[in-house]
Write a protein that holds these residues in place. Structure first.
Motif, PDB file in Angstrom:
ATOM      1  N   VAL A  68       7.565  -9.205   2.509  1.00  0.00           N
ATOM      2  CA  VAL A  68       6.034  -8.995   2.148  1.00  0.00           C
ATOM      3  C   VAL A  68       5.726  -8.009   1.350  1.00  0.00           C
ATOM      4  N   LEU A  69       5.223  -8.354   0.436  1.00  0.00           N
ATOM      5  CA  LEU A  69       4.873  -6.960  -0.805  1.00  0.00           C
ATOM      6  C   LEU A  69       3.377  -6.198  -0.338  1.00  0.00           C
ATOM      7  N   CYS A  70       3.534  -4.964  -0.588  1.00  0.00           N
ATOM      8  CA  CYS A  70       2.479  -4.092  -0.350  1.00  0.00           C
ATOM      9  C   CYS A  70       2.183  -3.244  -1.286  1.00  0.00           C
ATOM     10  N   LEU A  71       0.791  -2.331  -1.376  1.00  0.00           N
ATOM     11  CA  LEU A  71       0.836  -1.463  -2.039  1.00  0.00           C
ATOM     12  C   LEU A  71       0.832  -1.731  -3.593  1.00  0.00           C
ATOM     13  N   GLU A  72       1.296  -0.761  -4.284  1.00  0.00           N
ATOM     14  CA  GLU A  72       1.381  -1.041  -5.858  1.00  0.00           C
ATOM     15  C   GLU A  72       2.179  -2.283  -6.373  1.00  0.00           C
ATOM     16  N   SER A  73       3.274  -2.792  -5.349  1.00  0.00           N
ATOM     17  CA  SER A  73       3.825  -3.859  -5.695  1.00  0.00           C
ATOM     18  C   SER A  73       3.187  -5.119  -5.376  1.00  0.00           C
ATOM     19  N   ALA A  74       2.397  -5.201  -4.531  1.00  0.00           N
ATOM     20  CA  ALA A  74       1.444  -6.282  -4.240  1.00  0.00           C
ATOM     21  C   ALA A  74       0.543  -6.299  -5.598  1.00  0.00           C
ATOM     22  N   ALA A  75      -0.042  -5.260  -5.829  1.00  0.00           N
ATOM     23  CA  ALA A  75      -1.112  -5.019  -6.875  1.00  0.00           C
ATOM     24  C   ALA A  75      -0.671  -5.663  -8.324  1.00  0.00           C
ATOM     25  N   MET A  76       0.649  -5.275  -8.515  1.00  0.00           N
ATOM     26  CA  MET A  76       1.228  -5.703  -9.693  1.00  0.00           C
ATOM     27  C   MET A  76       1.188  -7.312  -9.760  1.00  0.00           C
ATOM     28  N   MET A  77       1.647  -7.574  -8.602  1.00  0.00           N
ATOM     29  CA  MET A  77       2.038  -9.229  -8.716  1.00  0.00           C
ATOM     30  C   MET A  77       0.683  -9.830  -8.683  1.00  0.00           C
ATOM     31  N   TRP A  78      -0.316  -9.379  -8.119  1.00  0.00           N
ATOM     32  CA  TRP A  78      -2.053  -9.693  -8.223  1.00  0.00           C
ATOM     33  C   TRP A  78      -2.215  -9.658  -9.767  1.00  0.00           C
ATOM     34  N   GLY A  79      -1.512  -8.943 -10.548  1.00  0.00           N
ATOM     35  CA  GLY A  79      -2.076  -8.642 -11.714  1.00  0.00           C
ATOM     36  C   GLY A  79      -3.103  -7.690 -12.044  1.00  0.00           C
ATOM     37  N   MET A  80      -3.287  -6.919 -10.999  1.00  0.00           N
ATOM     38  CA  MET A  80      -4.188  -5.642 -10.964  1.00  0.00           C
ATOM     39  C   MET A  80      -3.622  -4.416 -11.543  1.00  0.00           C
ATOM     40  N   PRO A  81      -4.495  -3.649 -12.222  1.00  0.00           N
ATOM     41  CA  PRO A  81      -3.857  -2.499 -12.751  1.00  0.00           C
ATOM     42  C   PRO A  81      -3.437  -1.312 -11.801  1.00  0.00           C
ATOM     43  N   VAL A  82      -2.455  -0.876 -12.183  1.00  0.00           N
ATOM     44  CA  VAL A  82      -1.876   0.467 -11.412  1.00  0.00           C
ATOM     45  C   VAL A  82      -2.182   1.831 -12.150  1.00  0.00           C
ATOM     46  N   VAL A  83      -2.378   2.943 -11.609  1.00  0.00           N
ATOM     47  CA  VAL A  83      -2.361   4.167 -12.280  1.00  0.00           C
ATOM     48  C   VAL A  83      -1.426   5.088 -11.465  1.00  0.00           C
ATOM     49  N   GLY A  84      -0.648   5.788 -11.989  1.00  0.00           N
ATOM     50  CA  GLY A  84       0.461   6.561 -11.531  1.00  0.00           C
ATOM     51  C   GLY A  84       1.832   5.976 -11.588  1.00  0.00           C
ATOM     52  N   PRO A  85       2.781   6.650 -11.187  1.00  0.00           N
ATOM     53  CA  PRO A  85       4.121   6.159 -11.400  1.00  0.00           C
ATOM     54  C   PRO A  85       4.323   5.268 -10.126  1.00  0.00           C
ATOM     55  N   VAL A  86       5.212   4.221 -10.241  1.00  0.00           N
ATOM     56  CA  VAL A  86       5.747   3.531  -9.229  1.00  0.00           C
ATOM     57  C   VAL A  86       7.051   3.790  -8.699  1.00  0.00           C
ATOM     58  N   GLU A  87       7.294   4.501  -7.745  1.00  0.00           N
ATOM     59  CA  GLU A  87       8.476   5.137  -7.564  1.00  0.00           C
ATOM     60  C   GLU A  87       9.465   4.196  -6.574  1.00  0.00           C
ATOM     61  N   ALA A  88       8.965   3.124  -6.282  1.00  0.00           N
ATOM     62  CA  ALA A  88       9.777   2.189  -5.354  1.00  0.00           C
ATOM     63  C   ALA A  88       8.886   0.828  -5.275  1.00  0.00           C
ATOM     64  N   VAL A  89       9.798  -0.200  -4.802  1.00  0.00           N
ATOM     65  CA  VAL A  89       9.295  -1.327  -4.583  1.00  0.00           C
ATOM     66  C   VAL A  89       8.717  -1.103  -3.032  1.00  0.00           C
ATOM     67  N   HIS A  90       7.428  -1.584  -2.933  1.00  0.00           N
ATOM     68  CA  HIS A  90       6.727  -1.484  -1.515  1.00  0.00           C
ATOM     69  C   HIS A  90       6.920  -2.834  -0.708  1.00  0.00           C
ATOM     70  N   VAL A  91       7.352  -2.685   0.474  1.00  0.00           N
ATOM     71  CA  VAL A  91       7.321  -4.115   1.405  1.00  0.00           C
ATOM     72  C   VAL A  91       6.667  -3.671   2.704  1.00  0.00           C
ATOM     73  N   LEU A  92       6.340  -4.528   3.536  1.00  0.00           N
ATOM     74  CA  LEU A  92       5.447  -4.427   4.549  1.00  0.00           C
ATOM     75  C   LEU A  92       6.586  -4.845   5.769  1.00  0.00           C
ATOM     76  N   ALA A  93       6.614  -4.189   7.039  1.00  0.00           N
ATOM     77  CA  ALA A  93       7.278  -4.593   7.904  1.00  0.00           C
ATOM     78  C   ALA A  93       6.599  -4.445   9.084  1.00  0.00           C
TER      79      ALA A  93
END
Length: 318
Positions: A68-93
């Motif tokens: 389950v993707l969350c945070l910037e990982s979900a945002a990128m998949m939705w095609g939404m812009p992200v500002v700032g470095p993305v240091e990891a793939v974010h998943v929700l547990a």
């Protein structure tokens, strides 16, 4: 509204798909994207940073399709812009899991009842509204405003609903931080650069601009400007460097068209037209000087703490 997720920017291969994988890596023919997932070196090295971040998300899904993707990982998949470095793939547990970060993946534990998880063509990810709230709660307010404006542009939820969802969450962590961005969400901002510019302008104490203001009569050669300060009759244009790097045509022709447009804006009532780019926001004082030179005057004290945070955010994104 039909949901379409961002596709992988390059082909990805699992280790089992490679012939003589160790030899291919040693020769530099393929590079690791995430553990157990590879890409052709030529494809990988031509990608800009943000597309590499997206490729890592797809690499994780290749091995863990039920994540389950969350945070910037979900945002990128939705095609939404992200500002700032993305240091990891974010998943929700769920709450029973342990928050951890391993091999480029960050696992977050949180109550699923607070979030809507959507299934789009087999990909699980937090809804645009919940993704926006998550980022607004834990990231710099400028990054939160970028997400809030983008969520409004999608037209999936009203600003009042977004604010209510933030207030209704069981956890209070980050609630107050998120309010600043959610209360200012405006879908009229057409890019991340415009959103960050609005934030920097407010933190320097300048009056709030009108967004996408039309200057000129509808039956005339009028133009719409990114920002408009009516009291000073100043038009503002957030110009990304992409407009002038050649990918959209001859840069000289584009600059000539910009100059002619500026003349039209002045003919129709603008006293001056201010232009700025990402580089001017990386050094917020440069952005302030542009607005001062255009004739704008602050009407409140600057928020130097937020401006210092903005500088760190944008410098780390380069």
């Amino acid at each position: 509204m039909t949901s379409i997720l961002s596709a992988a920017p390059i082909p990805l291969l699992r280790a089992t798909d490679l012939t003589h994988s160790t030899r291919s890596i040693r020769r530099g023919e393929v590079v690791p994207v995430l553990r157990g997932v590879y890409a052709a070196a030529n494809d990988w090295h031509r990608l800009p940073r943000w597309e590499r971040d997206l490729a890592r998300v797809h690499a994780h899904l290749l091995r863990h399709p039920d994540a389950v993707l969350c945070l910037e990982s979900a945002a990128m998949m939705w095609g939404m812009p992200v500002v700032g470095p993305v240091e990891a793939v974010h998943v929700l547990a769920d709450d029973a899991a342990t928050s951890r970060r391993v091999t480029g993946v960050r696992v977050h534990t949180s109550a699923h009842a607070d979030r809507v998880v959507e299934d789009v063509s087999g990909v699980l990810l937090t809804s645009p509204a919940d993704t926006c709230i998550d980022i607004a709660r834990v990231r710099h307010p400028a990054a939160g405003l970028v997400m809030a404006d983008a969520t409004m542009r999608r037209g999936a939820v009203a600003p009042a609903v977004l604010a209510a969802l933030n207030e209704e969450r069981a956890s209070a962590r980050g609630r107050r931080r998120a309010r600043w961005a959610l209360q200012r969400a405006d879908g009229a901002a057409e890019s991340a650069l415009e959103s960050v510019s609005r934030a920097a302008s407010e933190w320097w104490g300048f009056p709030a601009p009108e967004l996408q203001h039309w200057i000129g009569s509808s039956d005339d050669e009028g133009d719409r400007t990114d920002m408009w300060w009516p009291g000073a009759r100043v038009a503002g244009e957030a110009d990304g460097h992409l407009k002038y790097d050649g990918r959209f045509g001859d840069p000289r022709a584009i600059l000539r068209a910009r100059e002619e447009r500026d003349r039209r804006l002045r003919r129709h009532g603008a006293r001056t037209v201010a232009h700025w780019s990402w580089a001017d926001l990386v050094d917020p004082s440069a952005f302030r000087d542009i607005l001062l030179s255009a004739g704008l005057a602050p009407d409140s004290p600057p928020d130097l703490s937020q401006l210092a945070g903005l500088r760190r955010l944008l410098r780390s994104d380069r």
